[in-house]
Design a protein around this motif. Structure first.
Motif, mmCIF file in Angstrom:
data_model
loop_
_atom_site.group_PDB
_atom_site.id
_atom_site.type_symbol
_atom_site.label_atom_id
_atom_site.label_comp_id
_atom_site.label_asym_id
_atom_site.label_seq_id
_atom_site.Cartn_x
_atom_site.Cartn_y
_atom_site.Cartn_z
ATOM 1 N N GLY A 153 0.848 -1.180 0.000
ATOM 2 C CA GLY A 153 0.000 0.000 0.000
ATOM 3 C C GLY A 153 0.883 1.229 0.000
ATOM 4 O O GLY A 153 1.739 1.394 -0.842
ATOM 5 N N LYS A 154 0.727 2.065 1.006
ATOM 6 C CA LYS A 154 1.541 3.270 1.122
ATOM 7 C C LYS A 154 2.566 3.140 2.245
ATOM 8 O O LYS A 154 3.164 4.129 2.669
ATOM 9 C CB LYS A 154 0.640 4.485 1.363
ATOM 10 N N PHE A 199 8.533 -11.507 2.525
ATOM 11 C CA PHE A 199 7.181 -12.062 2.572
ATOM 12 C C PHE A 199 6.081 -11.001 2.593
ATOM 13 O O PHE A 199 4.900 -11.319 2.456
ATOM 14 C CB PHE A 199 7.002 -12.945 3.816
ATOM 15 N N GLY A 200 6.455 -9.740 2.807
ATOM 16 C CA GLY A 200 5.449 -8.685 2.863
ATOM 17 C C GLY A 200 4.726 -8.602 4.187
ATOM 18 O O GLY A 200 3.700 -7.932 4.293
ATOM 19 N N LYS A 201 5.231 -9.248 5.234
ATOM 20 C CA LYS A 201 4.594 -9.197 6.548
ATOM 21 C C LYS A 201 5.619 -9.465 7.633
ATOM 22 O O LYS A 201 6.681 -10.029 7.370
ATOM 23 C CB LYS A 201 3.476 -10.239 6.642
ATOM 24 N N ASN A 275 0.422 -5.755 -11.082
ATOM 25 C CA ASN A 275 0.280 -4.311 -10.892
ATOM 26 C C ASN A 275 0.392 -3.900 -9.421
ATOM 27 O O ASN A 275 0.259 -2.718 -9.091
ATOM 28 C CB ASN A 275 -1.060 -3.835 -11.451
ATOM 29 N N ASP A 276 0.612 -4.874 -8.575
ATOM 30 C CA ASP A 276 0.732 -4.602 -7.143
ATOM 31 C C ASP A 276 1.855 -5.455 -6.567
ATOM 32 O O ASP A 276 1.622 -6.453 -5.886
ATOM 33 C CB ASP A 276 -0.594 -4.898 -6.427
ATOM 34 N N ILE A 277 3.092 -5.077 -6.854
ATOM 35 C CA ILE A 277 4.270 -5.817 -6.384
ATOM 36 C C ILE A 277 4.550 -5.399 -4.942
ATOM 37 O O ILE A 277 4.908 -4.250 -4.672
ATOM 38 C CB ILE A 277 5.499 -5.533 -7.275
ATOM 39 N N ILE A 281 9.053 -11.918 -3.100
ATOM 40 C CA ILE A 281 8.426 -13.052 -3.787
ATOM 41 C C ILE A 281 7.612 -12.572 -4.977
ATOM 42 O O ILE A 281 7.609 -13.202 -6.041
ATOM 43 C CB ILE A 281 7.557 -13.877 -2.813
ATOM 44 N N ASP A 282 6.922 -11.450 -4.846
ATOM 45 C CA ASP A 282 6.181 -10.892 -5.973
ATOM 46 C C ASP A 282 7.117 -10.498 -7.112
ATOM 47 O O ASP A 282 6.792 -10.679 -8.297
ATOM 48 C CB ASP A 282 5.369 -9.668 -5.527
#
Length: 504
Positions: A153-154, A199-201, A275-277, A281-282
């Protein structure tokens, strides 16, 4: 009836065979001691084992001091033998720059084929740490992109570090003035930052999967030898029961983490949106979709993720450990850092990354910590693709080449009173950071193989350190001052110590 002549003849034959074997061994020893003309000087060594025994016994955990002895005797470039493998150690900035920057095309490869243990760990992919050539360039590009484009997100990377810093601050507050160990909590915090990148978390500090990752990191960093382990040259040692048990434990732990990573990759596949990396992993999945290169194999990606955890957790945590150790040993420096923070930031809002230039004394203090503590005492080994010459010495093709960052950062050629803790050495007459002085400080190495996570590590170290000093004053919890005699393993860890924190 016993024939005495036969017995004597038999004895003579055995004696002749033994003498012949001894002769062959002597000749083999003499031949093995013959070195190519022009290579750096170094100590005498044994056949087969080389100088391995020299860094055992009383020198365990003190490899940096052994190197200091050799540097004093043989100069800024010397050689030892790791088994029968030639190992060249570069101890000053000029030789390191000559090899890793000026001759980068010759010195940017990794000696995977020279180290048995490394060969075993990278069978399914070398990742960004152990790859060479185009494979390394592709892995590095993927990693740099993930760090550059990171965001959920931001939420920026700075925001994530600040959130983790708040958790550390709450943990220290909960200690209520009781002694605690810095490294334990810092290790969890820095590992969580890597988790957000990959992992984004983030994970709760009691999460079992998270603790498994911590366990793997501890196994890799607690050993005092690392890539200097004899098993790399003598793989038969793995059959010794004690070593076999340790290797099995380490392997099982790594496999659990690799499976955890594989599960996260599968989860990401189900919700992937180009469109949302959001994380590393993304980036991997996006490069797979675009048909980038073989580096995007899942095995290679898992290895790169493990490398990010290894490179970005313990070393950053250890640097922060050293930073607070030097603060309790030098309360006058701690006070100056706090006064600068109070004057520029105050105590209402957290210290931000954009304010770093306005906190030069804090920055100078952290630079001095990196210089004198040397959380990373030497680089990951390089190797030469063909014969090279550094400062007049021959470096034969296939040699192992290390930069001894510890020696470079304590070299009297660059640093006045190098064993003294003086943050002011990094400040010029105007009170800003001296670029000339800082140029010879290379805690992340230099050249193409400079640590890919340098920018992340610098941000973490600065934000954690300044926000801790903004909220607390730190002091020793014992009657005696802690030692600064570091333990040299994969990283240079602090001796055991505890401290107390007093709210400001």
């Amino acid at each position: 009836m016993i024939n005495m002549w036969d017995i004597l003849t038999s004895f003579t034959d055995v004696k002749t065979i033994l003498l012949t074997l001894v002769f062959i061994l002597v000749i083999g020893y003499v031949i093995s001691m013959q070195e190519r003309s022009g290579i750096p000087p170094g100590p005498s060594y044994w056949p087969i084992v080389g100088n391995m025994l020299d860094i055992r016994g009383k020198r365990v955990g003190k490899r940096h001091k052994y190197y200091a002895e050799l540097q004093e005797k043989y100069g800024d470039i010397f050689r030892i033998y790791f088994g029968n493998q030639l190992l060249v150690v570069l101890n000053d900035f000029e030789s390191i720059e000559d090899a890793f920057v000026k001759q980068k095309d010759l010195f940017s490869s990794r000696p995977v084929d020279k180290l048995w243990g490394i060969q075993q760990t990278v069978k399914d992919g070398k990742g960004v740490l152990w790859a060479s050539g185009q494979e390394w360039k592709d892995a590095r590009r993927m990693t740099v992109r993930a760090l550059r484009d990171l965001g959920v997100g931001k939420t920026t990377l700075e925001d994530r570090i600040k959130e983790e810093a708040k958790i550390i601050l709450d943990y220290i507050t909960a200690c209520e003035g009781k002694p605690f160990k810095v490294h334990d909590i810092m290790m969890k915090a820095t590992t969580n930052i890597i988790s957000t990148v990959v992992f984004g978390k983030r994970y709760d500090y009691s999460d079992l999967d998270f603790l498994q990752i911590i366990k793997v990191l501890e196994i890799n960093f607690k050993g005092e030898m690392g890539v200097f382990s004899p098993i790399h040259q003598f793989p038969m040692l793995r059959f010794i029961p004690v070593l076999a048990a340790k290797i099995l434990t380490a392997r099982n732990s790594v496999e659990k983490v690799k499976q955890f990573i594989a599960d996260r990759i599968e989860e990401h596949k189900e919700v992937f949106d180009k469109n949302d990396i959001k994380d590393f992993i993304d980036v991997h999945l996006d490069m797979c979709a675009s048909g980038a290169s073989d580096v995007t194999s899942e095995g290679n990606t898992k290895r790169t993720i493990l490398s990010l955890f290894l490179a970005g957790s313990d070393t950053t945590a250890t640097t922060l450990d050293w930073a607070l150790l030097y603060m309790i040993l030098h309360p006058e420096v701690q006070k100056k850092c706090q006064e600068e923070i109070d004057s520029v930031v105050g105590n209402i809002r957290m210290v931000g990354w954009s304010g770093k230039s306005k906190l030069p004394y804090n920055e100078a203090t952290l630079l001095e910590v990196q210089r004198i503590a040397n959380a990373v005492p030497n680089t990951v080994p390089h190797t030469t693709d063909k014969d090279a010459v550094v400062k007049g010495f021959l470096i034969p093709q296939g040699s192992l080449v290390y930069a001894n960052l510890y020696a470079c950062h304590l070299h009297s050629r660059y640093w006045k009173e190098p064993l003294q803790f003086k943050p002011e050495r990094f400040l010029d007459d105007t009170g800003t950071i001296s670029k000339q002085t800082a140029a010879t400080l290379i805690p992340f190495s230099i050249g193409p193989r400079i640590c890919v996570g340098e920018s992340l590590a610098r941000m973490e170290i600065f934000l954690f350190f300044t926000n801790l000093l903004q909220r607390f004053s730190f002091s020793t919890s014992g009657s005696e001052k802690p030692s600064t005699d570091g333990i040299c393993g994969v990283s240079m860890s602090t001796p055991e110590y505890t401290l107390t924190a007093t709210p400001r």
